[in-house]
Design a protein around this motif. Sequence first.
Motif, PDB file in Angstrom:
ATOM      1  N   SER A  58      32.931 -27.782   4.464  1.00  0.00           N
ATOM      2  CA  SER A  58      33.542 -27.586   5.714  1.00  0.00           C
ATOM      3  C   SER A  58      32.494 -27.055   6.635  1.00  0.00           C
ATOM      4  CB  SER A  58      34.709 -26.554   5.579  1.00  0.00           C
ATOM      5  OG  SER A  58      34.092 -25.178   5.063  1.00  0.00           O
ATOM      6  N   GLN A  59      32.649 -27.113   7.898  1.00  0.00           N
ATOM      7  CA  GLN A  59      31.626 -26.746   8.759  1.00  0.00           C
ATOM      8  C   GLN A  59      31.705 -25.226   9.105  1.00  0.00           C
ATOM      9  OE1 GLN A  59      29.042 -28.631   9.869  1.00  0.00           O
ATOM     10  NE2 GLN A  59      29.706 -30.114   8.243  1.00  0.00           N
ATOM     11  N   TYR A  60      32.831 -24.711   8.916  1.00  0.00           N
ATOM     12  CA  TYR A  60      33.207 -23.292   9.271  1.00  0.00           C
ATOM     13  C   TYR A  60      33.300 -22.501   7.897  1.00  0.00           C
ATOM     14  CZ  TYR A  60      33.238 -25.576  13.840  1.00  0.00           C
ATOM     15  OH  TYR A  60      32.953 -26.314  14.986  1.00  0.00           O
ATOM     16  N   GLY A  61      32.884 -21.651   7.522  1.00  0.00           N
ATOM     17  CA  GLY A  61      33.058 -20.656   6.576  1.00  0.00           C
ATOM     18  C   GLY A  61      33.415 -19.338   6.907  1.00  0.00           C
ATOM     19  N   GLY A  62      32.999 -18.189   6.288  1.00  0.00           N
ATOM     20  CA  GLY A  62      33.063 -16.978   6.508  1.00  0.00           C
ATOM     21  C   GLY A  62      32.222 -16.577   7.879  1.00  0.00           C
ATOM     22  N   TYR A  63      31.721 -15.503   7.694  1.00  0.00           N
ATOM     23  CA  TYR A  63      30.741 -14.827   8.619  1.00  0.00           C
ATOM     24  C   TYR A  63      29.500 -15.343   8.215  1.00  0.00           C
ATOM     25  CZ  TYR A  63      34.525 -12.033  10.584  1.00  0.00           C
ATOM     26  OH  TYR A  63      35.886 -11.634  10.923  1.00  0.00           O
ATOM     27  N   PRO A  64      28.797 -15.703   9.002  1.00  0.00           N
ATOM     28  CA  PRO A  64      27.348 -16.367   8.713  1.00  0.00           C
ATOM     29  C   PRO A  64      26.425 -14.954   8.421  1.00  0.00           C
ATOM     30  CG  PRO A  64      27.638 -16.284  10.934  1.00  0.00           C
ATOM     31  CD  PRO A  64      28.931 -15.733  10.453  1.00  0.00           C
ATOM     32  N   TYR A  65      25.460 -15.307   7.655  1.00  0.00           N
ATOM     33  CA  TYR A  65      24.642 -14.420   7.194  1.00  0.00           C
ATOM     34  C   TYR A  65      24.034 -13.608   8.453  1.00  0.00           C
ATOM     35  CZ  TYR A  65      24.245 -17.347   3.155  1.00  0.00           C
ATOM     36  OH  TYR A  65      24.671 -18.076   2.149  1.00  0.00           O
ATOM     37  N   GLY A  66      23.902 -12.324   8.074  1.00  0.00           N
ATOM     38  CA  GLY A  66      23.408 -11.371   9.232  1.00  0.00           C
ATOM     39  C   GLY A  66      24.487 -10.637   9.835  1.00  0.00           C
ATOM     40  N   TYR A  67      25.691 -11.115   9.741  1.00  0.00           N
ATOM     41  CA  TYR A  67      26.659 -10.678  10.630  1.00  0.00           C
ATOM     42  C   TYR A  67      27.836 -10.110   9.469  1.00  0.00           C
ATOM     43  CZ  TYR A  67      24.958 -13.305  14.425  1.00  0.00           C
ATOM     44  OH  TYR A  67      24.180 -13.741  15.480  1.00  0.00           O
ATOM     45  N   ALA A  68      28.513  -8.849   9.942  1.00  0.00           N
ATOM     46  CA  ALA A  68      29.473  -8.385   9.082  1.00  0.00           C
ATOM     47  C   ALA A  68      30.685  -8.242   9.874  1.00  0.00           C
ATOM     48  CB  ALA A  68      29.034  -6.729   9.000  1.00  0.00           C
ATOM     49  N   PRO A  69      31.972  -8.557   9.159  1.00  0.00           N
ATOM     50  CA  PRO A  69      33.154  -8.536   9.713  1.00  0.00           C
ATOM     51  C   PRO A  69      33.367  -7.269  10.525  1.00  0.00           C
ATOM     52  CG  PRO A  69      33.119  -8.186   7.386  1.00  0.00           C
ATOM     53  CD  PRO A  69      31.839  -8.356   7.764  1.00  0.00           C
ATOM     54  N   PRO A  70      33.995  -7.506  11.800  1.00  0.00           N
ATOM     55  CA  PRO A  70      34.315  -6.411  12.552  1.00  0.00           C
ATOM     56  C   PRO A  70      35.306  -5.352  11.820  1.00  0.00           C
ATOM     57  CG  PRO A  70      35.671  -8.034  13.364  1.00  0.00           C
ATOM     58  CD  PRO A  70      34.706  -8.648  12.172  1.00  0.00           C
ATOM     59  N   GLN A  71      34.886  -4.162  12.489  1.00  0.00           N
ATOM     60  CA  GLN A  71      35.505  -2.917  11.649  1.00  0.00           C
ATOM     61  C   GLN A  71      37.075  -2.969  12.301  1.00  0.00           C
ATOM     62  OE1 GLN A  71      34.744  -0.556   9.591  1.00  0.00           O
ATOM     63  NE2 GLN A  71      32.663  -1.455   9.366  1.00  0.00           N
ATOM     64  N   PRO A  72      37.984  -2.394  11.614  1.00  0.00           N
ATOM     65  CA  PRO A  72      39.334  -2.309  12.202  1.00  0.00           C
ATOM     66  C   PRO A  72      39.560  -1.418  13.127  1.00  0.00           C
ATOM     67  CG  PRO A  72      39.521  -1.342   9.962  1.00  0.00           C
ATOM     68  CD  PRO A  72      37.924  -2.036  10.116  1.00  0.00           C
ATOM     69  N   THR A  73      40.493  -1.301  13.896  1.00  0.00           N
ATOM     70  CA  THR A  73      40.862  -0.290  14.884  1.00  0.00           C
ATOM     71  C   THR A  73      41.429   0.845  14.209  1.00  0.00           C
ATOM     72  OG1 THR A  73      41.155  -2.112  16.510  1.00  0.00           O
ATOM     73  CG2 THR A  73      42.316   0.231  17.137  1.00  0.00           C
ATOM     74  N   ASN A  74      40.959   1.934  14.632  1.00  0.00           N
ATOM     75  CA  ASN A  74      41.620   3.167  14.112  1.00  0.00           C
ATOM     76  C   ASN A  74      42.931   3.254  14.397  1.00  0.00           C
ATOM     77  OD1 ASN A  74      41.958   6.276  14.368  1.00  0.00           O
ATOM     78  ND2 ASN A  74      40.088   6.064  13.146  1.00  0.00           N
ATOM     79  N   GLY A  75      43.757   3.615  13.650  1.00  0.00           N
ATOM     80  CA  GLY A  75      45.365   3.728  13.859  1.00  0.00           C
ATOM     81  C   GLY A  75      45.741   5.058  14.547  1.00  0.00           C
ATOM     82  N   MET A  76      44.887   6.244  14.362  1.00  0.00           N
ATOM     83  CA  MET A  76      45.087   7.326  14.965  1.00  0.00           C
ATOM     84  C   MET A  76      44.983   7.273  16.599  1.00  0.00           C
ATOM     85  SD  MET A  76      44.333  11.291  13.589  1.00  0.00           S
ATOM     86  CE  MET A  76      43.195  10.664  12.325  1.00  0.00           C
ATOM     87  N   ALA A  77      43.923   6.369  16.673  1.00  0.00           N
ATOM     88  CA  ALA A  77      43.457   6.117  18.329  1.00  0.00           C
ATOM     89  C   ALA A  77      44.584   5.626  18.855  1.00  0.00           C
ATOM     90  CB  ALA A  77      42.044   5.321  18.401  1.00  0.00           C
ATOM     91  N   LEU A  78      45.021   4.433  18.248  1.00  0.00           N
ATOM     92  CA  LEU A  78      46.253   3.627  18.638  1.00  0.00           C
ATOM     93  C   LEU A  78      47.635   4.425  18.841  1.00  0.00           C
ATOM     94  CD1 LEU A  78      47.162   0.729  19.747  1.00  0.00           C
ATOM     95  CD2 LEU A  78      47.773   0.369  17.146  1.00  0.00           C
ATOM     96  N   ALA A  79      47.812   5.174  18.050  1.00  0.00           N
ATOM     97  CA  ALA A  79      48.894   6.093  18.144  1.00  0.00           C
ATOM     98  C   ALA A  79      48.758   7.265  19.048  1.00  0.00           C
ATOM     99  CB  ALA A  79      48.965   7.042  16.606  1.00  0.00           C
ATOM    100  N   SER A  80      47.626   7.727  19.239  1.00  0.00           N
ATOM    101  CA  SER A  80      47.278   8.538  20.412  1.00  0.00           C
ATOM    102  C   SER A  80      47.538   7.902  21.867  1.00  0.00           C
ATOM    103  CB  SER A  80      45.910   9.087  20.358  1.00  0.00           C
ATOM    104  OG  SER A  80      45.479   9.509  21.584  1.00  0.00           O
ATOM    105  N   PHE A  81      47.090   6.797  21.934  1.00  0.00           N
ATOM    106  CA  PHE A  81      47.560   5.803  23.212  1.00  0.00           C
ATOM    107  C   PHE A  81      48.737   5.580  23.362  1.00  0.00           C
ATOM    108  CE2 PHE A  81      47.597   1.766  25.801  1.00  0.00           C
ATOM    109  CZ  PHE A  81      47.143   2.175  26.858  1.00  0.00           C
ATOM    110  N   ILE A  82      49.487   5.147  22.472  1.00  0.00           N
ATOM    111  CA  ILE A  82      50.969   5.110  22.628  1.00  0.00           C
ATOM    112  C   ILE A  82      51.760   6.465  22.884  1.00  0.00           C
ATOM    113  CG2 ILE A  82      53.053   4.280  21.314  1.00  0.00           C
ATOM    114  CD1 ILE A  82      51.243   2.267  19.984  1.00  0.00           C
ATOM    115  N   VAL A  83      51.477   7.274  22.205  1.00  0.00           N
ATOM    116  CA  VAL A  83      52.140   8.671  22.433  1.00  0.00           C
ATOM    117  C   VAL A  83      51.727   9.348  23.733  1.00  0.00           C
ATOM    118  CG1 VAL A  83      52.292  11.178  21.573  1.00  0.00           C
ATOM    119  CG2 VAL A  83      52.345   9.336  20.070  1.00  0.00           C
ATOM    120  N   SER A  84      50.593   8.999  24.100  1.00  0.00           N
ATOM    121  CA  SER A  84      50.216   9.632  25.586  1.00  0.00           C
ATOM    122  C   SER A  84      51.162   8.895  26.654  1.00  0.00           C
ATOM    123  CB  SER A  84      49.027   9.312  25.766  1.00  0.00           C
ATOM    124  OG  SER A  84      48.275   7.935  25.859  1.00  0.00           O
TER     125      SER A  84
END
Length: 159
Positions: A58-84
């Motif tokens: 296949s032409q498209y695999g996972g992440y290319p060499y040298g790139y890390a997968p993005p970090q997940p969004t912090n759940g407490m930050a999302l909760a802070s925004f929603i509660v605000s």
Amino acid sequence: MKEPDAGGQIRPPSPQSPQTGAGPARADGQPPRGELPPPGQYPPPGQYPPPGYPADGSQYGGYPYGYAPPQPTNGMALASFIVSLVSLFSCPLLGGVAVYLGRRSREEIRRTGQQGDGLAQAGVIIGWCGVGFGVLMALFMVVYFGFIITMLNSSTAGF
């Protein structure tokens, strides 16, 4: 700057590409070692693909060499925004909870490198707005009911 060799001569660069380390094209028609074949072409049967080429073809695999997968969004930050947002539109007392969650999540984001710092910051700012709105509502209610009580006392004093 290039270093001279033992004879004092500076040698010209080798014919290999400085980015891939590949030399000129091979005589058997295969791409130079270390380069990916053009899209749609697979390595001959029985041979392993060169490094960096997906094993399934296949032409498209996972992440290319040298790139890390993005970090997940912090759940407490999302909760802070929603509660605000809830504190701003329905219950201003929740603004303090949003500020607390936003500050804790920003500390955690700095420590772990997760996503969501903007959400946490927005949660803190909107949370403080909710707290301020709640304080203004409380002051308004104190003044309003104080005025009503004063009016009732002055009207009953005449009887």
